[in-house]
Structures are given as structure tokens and as C-alpha cells.
Scaffold this active site. Sequence first.
Site, mmCIF file in Angstrom:
data_model
loop_
_atom_site.group_PDB
_atom_site.id
_atom_site.type_symbol
_atom_site.label_atom_id
_atom_site.label_comp_id
_atom_site.label_asym_id
_atom_site.label_seq_id
_atom_site.Cartn_x
_atom_site.Cartn_y
_atom_site.Cartn_z
ATOM 1 C CG HIS A 18 -1.969 -1.162 1.068
ATOM 2 N ND1 HIS A 18 -2.592 -1.748 2.134
ATOM 3 C CD2 HIS A 18 -2.422 -1.829 -0.042
ATOM 4 C CE1 HIS A 18 -3.399 -2.709 1.703
ATOM 5 N NE2 HIS A 18 -3.303 -2.792 0.389
ATOM 6 C CG HIS A 41 -7.309 -10.974 -7.273
ATOM 7 N ND1 HIS A 41 -6.776 -10.666 -8.507
ATOM 8 C CD2 HIS A 41 -7.669 -12.276 -7.333
ATOM 9 C CE1 HIS A 41 -6.826 -11.750 -9.268
ATOM 10 N NE2 HIS A 41 -7.349 -12.741 -8.579
ATOM 11 C CB SER A 102 -5.598 -2.220 -2.673
ATOM 12 O OG SER A 102 -6.425 -3.342 -2.887
ATOM 13 C CD GLU A 120 -12.978 -10.340 -2.993
ATOM 14 O OE1 GLU A 120 -11.837 -9.854 -2.972
ATOM 15 O OE2 GLU A 120 -13.172 -11.563 -2.851
ATOM 16 N N GLY A 146 -11.328 -11.894 -11.120
ATOM 17 C CA GLY A 146 -10.288 -10.896 -11.379
ATOM 18 C C GLY A 146 -9.429 -11.219 -12.590
ATOM 19 C CG ASP A 166 -2.978 -8.231 -3.433
ATOM 20 O OD1 ASP A 166 -2.145 -9.119 -3.199
ATOM 21 O OD2 ASP A 166 -3.497 -7.526 -2.544
HETATM 22 N N1 SAM Z 1 -5.871 -6.189 -2.777
HETATM 23 C C1 SAM Z 1 -6.388 -6.268 -1.424
HETATM 24 C C2 SAM Z 1 -5.690 -5.207 -0.586
HETATM 25 O O1 SAM Z 1 -4.514 -4.893 -0.871
HETATM 26 O O2 SAM Z 1 -6.300 -4.685 0.331
HETATM 27 C C3 SAM Z 1 -6.214 -7.626 -0.827
HETATM 28 C C4 SAM Z 1 -6.673 -8.743 -1.685
HETATM 29 S S1 SAM Z 1 -6.510 -10.329 -1.009
HETATM 30 C C5 SAM Z 1 -4.816 -10.629 -1.013
HETATM 31 C C6 SAM Z 1 -7.072 -11.321 -2.340
HETATM 32 C C7 SAM Z 1 -8.574 -11.240 -2.559
HETATM 33 O O3 SAM Z 1 -8.876 -11.889 -3.790
HETATM 34 C C8 SAM Z 1 -9.428 -11.953 -1.511
HETATM 35 O O4 SAM Z 1 -10.352 -11.051 -0.977
HETATM 36 C C9 SAM Z 1 -10.130 -13.078 -2.277
HETATM 37 O O5 SAM Z 1 -11.447 -13.321 -1.831
HETATM 38 C C10 SAM Z 1 -10.152 -12.507 -3.674
HETATM 39 N N2 SAM Z 1 -10.237 -13.492 -4.766
HETATM 40 C C11 SAM Z 1 -9.842 -14.784 -4.801
HETATM 41 N N3 SAM Z 1 -9.982 -15.295 -6.031
HETATM 42 C C12 SAM Z 1 -10.494 -14.299 -6.806
HETATM 43 C C13 SAM Z 1 -10.839 -14.191 -8.175
HETATM 44 N N4 SAM Z 1 -10.685 -15.222 -9.011
HETATM 45 N N5 SAM Z 1 -11.278 -13.002 -8.632
HETATM 46 C C14 SAM Z 1 -11.427 -11.933 -7.804
HETATM 47 N N6 SAM Z 1 -11.121 -11.982 -6.499
HETATM 48 C C15 SAM Z 1 -10.660 -13.135 -5.999
#
Ligand code: SAM
Length: 286
Positions: A18, A41, A102, A120, A146, A166
Site C-alpha cells: 500500500h 482482487h 487497496s 472481488e 479478477g 493481488d
Molecule cells: N488487494 C487487497 C488489498 O490490498 O487490500 C487484498 C486482496 S486479497 C490478497 C485477495 C482477494 O482476492 C481476496 O479477498 C479473495 O477473496 C479474492 N479473490 C480470490 N480469487 C479471486 C478471483 N478469481 N477473482 C477476484 N477476487 C478473488
Amino acid sequence: MNYRHAFHAGNFADVMKHAVLARILTYLAEKPAPYRVIDTHAGAGVYDLAGPEAARTGEWRDGIGRLRAASLDDETRVLLTPYLDAVASFNTGDKLEKYPGSPAIARAMMRSQDRLVACELEPQASVALARSLGRDPRAKAIAIDGWTALTAYIPPKERRGLVLIDPPFEQPDEFSKLANGLEAAHRKWSTGIFMLWYPIKDDDAVNAFVRKLTRARIAKSLRLELHLATAKDENPGLRGSGLIVVNPPWTLYDEMTMLLPRLAKVLTRNDKTAATVEWLATEVSR
Ligand code: SAM
């Protein structure tokens, strides 16, 4: 999908990711032309640090908790101000109760002309994300895969901006999905800034990933890593946090050379720290 970012929100990896995100958005805001952020993500948006998940791991205490308590030299403070201001805008006074993920940081930093698309897939997180973005006409939460969004939404009409990729790294193939996804997305939008996060747990997986990107002929990629423990440490868990930034702002290399070693010192659990800031050389096949 078992991963819940609420357990990890505000940990050292989030702080690194971040802080870099906020540097890139600060750079993009130097020109009046609008930019777009695509967060593939995105997570739940805003996290309650007193909630059961964050309380169970307490990871944020070694991340944003340490950073907020640290005494920083002026140069470091200046570079971190956009990030720390964004975190502060979700909290009152010195108390740290909420941590913005993020999409929330992006939204806090965006100007009226900028736009955010936050994707998400996990149902609960996606509802929380939509709620956290509210009715802001600049920001859209979308419950979409994503990896599909990565190529579907680019290039954006603004033609300038950032794609943050991410993923949760729950599946064994996520390193190759990340590399393949970037290659496909970069073919569609070669001038966009892309920021990819990866865990440092398995050195062979990281090295194979970096080799694949090096062969992908993607010009101008910066490799940023924060190592908080060595591979030999007992039970190291997540030993470090890595980012690849494609088409980084020209200021980012110098900023990170200054900032990452200092961040590593603040965030260390055991004094064993290292920071990497290096260009990925493009491999030219003959
Ligand atoms: N980017 C966020 C941040 O920095 O605050 C954190 C994201 S976290 C590491 C990954 C997220 O991706 C989770 O909330 C998960 O539920 C979501 N996720 C998992 N597979 C996904 C997909 N195929 N498409 C979109 N989101 C997905």
C-alpha cells in the site's frame, strides 16, 4: 475460496504494497488528466482491526501498528505521507481501529476526475466491498473473476492508470496465472502501470516466476522485495513480500531505494532484513 484478507489486513506485506500503491497514485495525480485504477482482487475494502479475524492473528501489530508507532526520518515520512494520511482518514486521532485495503486507499486518494474498478469474487467480501465504496460515482465494485477482469477492462478509456493484481495465492498455479495474466494484459495495454504482488515463501517458485517475466519481453519492470527473515529461520511463514511494477513512474526506483530498507528496519521481527530494488532485464532471444 478460503482466503480471508481480514486475517492479514495491515500486516507488513500490506504496508509495503500500500505504500507503493500510494506512491504510484501520487505520481499519477501530478497531471490533471484522469487516471483509472483496476483492482483485480480487491478484498473487502475496509477492515476492522478489533474484529475477530484481525484480533486472532494480530498481524497488523507488526505491520501498520509498528509503522504508526515508529519515529521516521523526514525523507521517509515525506514518502509515506500519502499512505499514512489515507490510513488516518479511516481513523480518529491516534487510535488505530480500521485499516483500508487497496480499493479504499485508492478511493481516498482519487480526485473527482479519477475512476476505480474493484473486483472481488468471494461473496461476503464482495458485499462488504460494495458497502465500503458506497454510492461514490467514481468507484465501482464488481463481483467478477479478477483474471477475467484483467483483460476485459483494459485498456481503460482514460489510457492512463494502474492495474493492481493481488491474488490470494491459495492455488499452486497462481504464480503462473500471474505471469500469464500480465503477459496477456500487457499485450492489450503496453503503456499501463501494472503492480503484481507475490509472497516470498518458496524461493524456487519466486525465481521461476521472475525468469518467466524476464523472458516475456515486457520492458521496464521493477522488482521490489522486502525480506523479513531468512529461509533457514524456524517456522518463518511469510518471509517476505514482493512486487513487480511494470512501467513504473520514473521516480519510483529512487524512492524505493530510499524507502524499502527503512521500511524493513521498522517492520523487522528479528533484525534479519533485506530489501531488493532492481530492474528486471529483458531477455532478448536471438
Ligand atoms: N488487494 C487487497 C488489498 O490490498 O487490500 C487484498 C486482496 S486479497 C490478497 C485477495 C482477494 O482476492 C481476496 O479477498 C479473495 O477473496 C479474492 N479473490 C480470490 N480469487 C479471486 C478471483 N478469481 N477473482 C477476484 N477476487 C478473488
